[in-house]
Scaffold this active site. Sequence first.
Site, PDB file in Angstrom:
ATOM      1  CE  LYS A   1      17.079  -0.298  78.227  1.00  0.00           C
ATOM      2  NZ  LYS A   1      15.884   0.507  78.567  1.00  0.00           N
TER       3      LYS A   1
ATOM      4  CG  ASP B   1      12.985   0.310  81.862  1.00  0.00           C
ATOM      5  OD1 ASP B   1      13.151   0.890  82.944  1.00  0.00           O
ATOM      6  OD2 ASP B   1      13.885   0.193  81.007  1.00  0.00           O
TER       7      ASP B   1
ATOM      8  CB  SER C   1      11.445   4.260  67.324  1.00  0.00           C
ATOM      9  OG  SER C   1      12.661   4.886  66.927  1.00  0.00           O
TER      10      SER C   1
ATOM     11  N   GLY D   1      14.763   1.060  72.579  1.00  0.00           N
ATOM     12  CA  GLY D   1      14.465  -0.041  73.489  1.00  0.00           C
ATOM     13  C   GLY D   1      13.497   0.349  74.589  1.00  0.00           C
ATOM     14  CG  MET D   2      12.459   3.764  78.018  1.00  0.00           C
ATOM     15  SD  MET D   2      12.472   2.599  79.388  1.00  0.00           S
ATOM     16  CE  MET D   2      11.509   3.507  80.599  1.00  0.00           C
TER      17      MET D   2
END
Length: 276
Positions: free
Chosen positions: A70, A106, A130, A132-133
Amino acid sequence: MARIINKDTIVCMSLSARPSNFGTRFHNYLYEKLNLNYLYKAFTTNNLKDAIFGIKALAIRGCAISMPYKEDCIAFIDELDESVKSIQSVNTIVNTNYHLKAYNTDYIAVEKLITLHNIDKTTPFVLKGSGGMANAVVGAFYDAGFKNGTIAARNQAKGEALAKRYNYHWVKNETELLPEQAKLIINVTPIGMRGSVEENNLAFSESMIRNADIVFDVVAMPVDTPMIRYAKKLNKPIISGADVAVLQALEQFILYTGVKPSEELVKQASEFARQE
């Protein structure tokens, strides 16, 4: 009758270290029902740069990006949407005339869920994770005006960096906090995810769930994670990972095709996508 793949078929794809069937089933279901000449296929790669350049060179219309790509894919993108600029994390690439533009659906999905659930911006929240999402979720809450936030992350370097970026607090473990400090709890870790080593565990303690005003679990598979099941028993307002997964996939579908399916068709596609 089965759709016929031909020279004019438009290809979309996903790129992930651990490909799943959700996106493949969701998108292809809608392509078939709407009679769109599209095909969606999941991939992984051992060469991210060439994979992204391949999307451009082969005129792949769209690509969903999952962990661990990501952030690293940004170096090979031509343009960043506003949904990416503040969080520096990509989950969608759209190829228009060999020009790659990156989005984070997202972020867009969480932004919409905050509004849909009318969450008070003064609500103190604790987010666990902690990656990417987590970056997308934290960015959406920050941009929506939430000022009182804490990041709970075992990875100190990433957790502190994420908290500092948005002027939030960081703790190594949420047990360092009093339960009443977290009126909104958000899990953005694999805890509770099917197939993970912690799939049967609660992402937050029972006391924190009991004290929360709203419970948000980003894990989409299964829909009812241990934390979601426990919160339901307590009649807590919940936001599930399935809510995020469907909204973000719908945003991707619209970006790729320009078509907005009906709510009923989206519901059918999401139910089909979650089947084993």
